[in-house]
Design a protein around this motif. Structure first.
Motif, short mmCIF file in Angstrom:
data_model
loop_
_atom_site.label_atom_id
_atom_site.label_comp_id
_atom_site.label_asym_id
_atom_site.label_seq_id
_atom_site.Cartn_x
_atom_site.Cartn_y
_atom_site.Cartn_z
N ARG A 52 0.87 -0.44 0.33
CA ARG A 52 -0.07 -0.09 0.07
C ARG A 52 0.51 1.56 -0.06
O ARG A 52 1.81 1.19 0.75
N VAL A 53 0.76 2.33 -0.65
CA VAL A 53 1.24 3.70 -1.12
C VAL A 53 0.13 4.56 0.17
O VAL A 53 -0.67 4.76 -0.19
N ILE A 54 1.00 4.82 1.33
CA ILE A 54 0.56 6.17 1.85
C ILE A 54 0.81 7.63 1.69
O ILE A 54 2.67 7.38 1.47
N SER A 55 0.19 8.16 2.42
CA SER A 55 0.53 9.78 2.62
C SER A 55 1.07 10.22 3.48
O SER A 55 1.66 10.63 3.80
N GLY A 56 0.65 9.31 4.41
CA GLY A 56 1.05 9.60 5.56
C GLY A 56 1.71 9.24 6.87
O GLY A 56 2.62 8.40 6.04
N VAL A 103 3.07 -0.84 3.88
CA VAL A 103 2.90 0.11 3.44
C VAL A 103 4.79 1.01 3.20
O VAL A 103 5.52 0.92 3.70
N ASP A 104 4.88 1.26 2.20
CA ASP A 104 5.56 2.67 1.37
C ASP A 104 4.50 4.24 1.46
O ASP A 104 4.00 4.60 0.66
N ARG A 105 5.37 5.06 1.84
CA ARG A 105 5.37 6.71 1.79
C ARG A 105 5.85 7.57 0.30
O ARG A 105 7.16 6.86 0.22
N LYS A 160 13.85 6.56 2.39
CA LYS A 160 12.49 6.52 1.82
C LYS A 160 11.94 6.48 2.83
O LYS A 160 12.62 5.44 4.17
N ARG A 161 10.76 5.52 3.26
CA ARG A 161 9.81 5.59 3.91
C ARG A 161 8.85 4.29 3.98
O ARG A 161 8.15 4.19 3.23
N VAL A 162 9.24 3.39 4.71
CA VAL A 162 8.63 2.10 4.69
C VAL A 162 8.58 1.15 5.78
O VAL A 162 8.43 1.03 6.47
#
Length: 411
Positions: free
Chosen positions: A154-158, A368-370, A392-394
């Motif tokens: 899932r790609v998230i913005s938060g 989850v990938d930001r 990157k944030r994961v």
């Protein structure tokens, strides 16, 4: 002189690599059949046969790795200037990013990120890479990070992803067409949280490389961070403790499958610190059928190379090998008809180790990938090299504890 199966290391042709792999497996089967025949007649195998089998097994693994690498390289789309997006805003971002990477000129990126109201821009947080580069990095990770390739993403913005799940399931029932509908009990809901943690890599380049206009900076940064990101996140998805990193599925509470409950992973025990000496494949059958039918349809085995090497020798009652090579290019090897995913972060066969996992990881594990990958240019810390602090944030964790089962080498 012991014959050895050799691969055509000078050829980069994918079809010849596939033929090498198939030929190596045929040699492996012939040699293992000889070994089993020697055990039946003499109660032990010849040392020369064992050594030959070990060398062929290693050649088989090398051929598979080479085949996977060639298939991955062939599937990668070009990332050069000829394929630059035609959208003006994207082209503007790409041009500004190129100037920042080559010379440190950040004016263009500052203006773009101020326009986008990005709170994390600037010298402390770095600058967003073009979305084509981010997409390419994620594509490469999906190809070489084994758990990412089979899990839900899932790609998230938060900063974190939350989802509700039912611990009891909704109350349902059958009724007639005109019968009254009795009120059903409400399901009991709980919340699962998947925070995104920061993952970083720091590739270095000479100023000469950066000054070379022919060098594709986008491709260079994608290739440089690919291996570092894949290695770190693959280890975390398997064994991560959830502290400043994703929580791996082996970090879950593990119980015997007959005492399984939600929030824990069920494990089938082998009865000892190794596969049983008699009918060793029976525990694999038990593992497969420990998983509910709805999950088995899309299930995969996950194990490391050494475990796969041991299982590769197993046969069924008809003398057929349970492990089979890929049927065609781009496919996985199979075990009992299910794909085999090789993850070197899985433990070796040992007392108390959960060396084999089996399940539907699409339903069982969530990554989850930001959105957004950042680069901070540092020309000072390692002169004469320029460092690119790339982040990157994961995050990740088990989302369905019924979808994954483990094989534990224990009594």
């Amino acid at each position: 002189m012991i014959p050895v199966v050799e691969t055509k290391s000078l050829s980069d042709d994918v079809s010849s690599a596939f033929e090498d792999f198939a030929r190596a497996f045929e040699a492996f089967k012939d040699t293992n059949d000889t070994r089993l025949s020697e055990i039946e007649t003499r109660l032990s195998s010849d040392v020369v046969t064992e050594e030959k089998l070990t060398r062929i097994d290693a050649a088989l693994d090398d051929a598979k790795r080479r085949l996977d690498r060639l298939a991955l390289d062939r599937s990668r789309p070009p990332l050069g200037r000829d394929d630059a997006p035609r959208d003006p805003a994207r082209n503007e971002h790409k041009t500004a990013f190129q100037a920042y990477m080559r010379s440190g000129e950040a004016t263009g990126l500052k203006r773009l990120e101020e326009k986008a109201l990005s709170a994390g821009s600037g010298p402390d947080g770095g600058y967003l890479v073009p979305d084509t580069v981010e997409t390419e990095v994620l594509r490469r990770l999906s190809g070489i990070s084994p758990i990412r390739a089979i899990s839900s993403v899932r790609v998230i913005s938060g900063g974190q992803y939350k989802r509700a799940f039912s611990t009891t399931g909704p109350a349902t029932g059958w009724v007639g067409e005109t019968a009254s509908r009795p009120q059903t009990a409400s399901p009991t809901l709980s919340e699962m949280s998947f925070p995104a943690m920061e993952l970083y890599a720091m590739p270095a380049a000479t100023q000469t490389l950066l000054d070379d206009a022919v060098v594709d900076i986008d491709r260079w940064i994608a290739e440089e961070v690919e291996a570092a990101f894949a290695e770190q996140e693959s280890a975390a998805f398997v064994n991560g403790d959830g502290v400043n990193k994703p929580k791996g599925f082996l970090a879950s509470d593990i119980v015997k499958d007959d005492t399984w409950s939600w929030g824990k992973l069920g494990a089938v025990h082998t009865g000892g610190a190794a596969f049983p000496s008699s009918n060793p494949s029976d525990v694999l059958v038990e593992l497969v059928y420990a998983l509910k039918a709805g999950y088995r349809q899309n299930a995969s085995f996950v194990m490391n190379r050494k475990t796969q090497s041991a299982i590769r020798k197993f046969k069924d009652t008809n003398g057929q090998y349970l492990w089979a090579p890929p049927a065609s290019l781009g496919q996985s090897a199979t075990l009992m008809g299910f794909p085999v995913v090789e993850s070197e972060d899985m433990p070796d066969i040992a007392a108390g180790a959960c060396a084999v996992a089996f399940g539907d990881f699409k339903r069982g594990y969530l990554i989850v990938d930001r959105a957004g990958m950042r680069v901070l240019r540092d020309p000072y810390s390692a002169k004469p090299y320029v460092l690119f602090y790339t982040t990157k944030r994961v995050g990740g964790g088990v989302q369905d504890y019924a979808a994954i089962k483990l094989l534990k080498f224990a009594a």
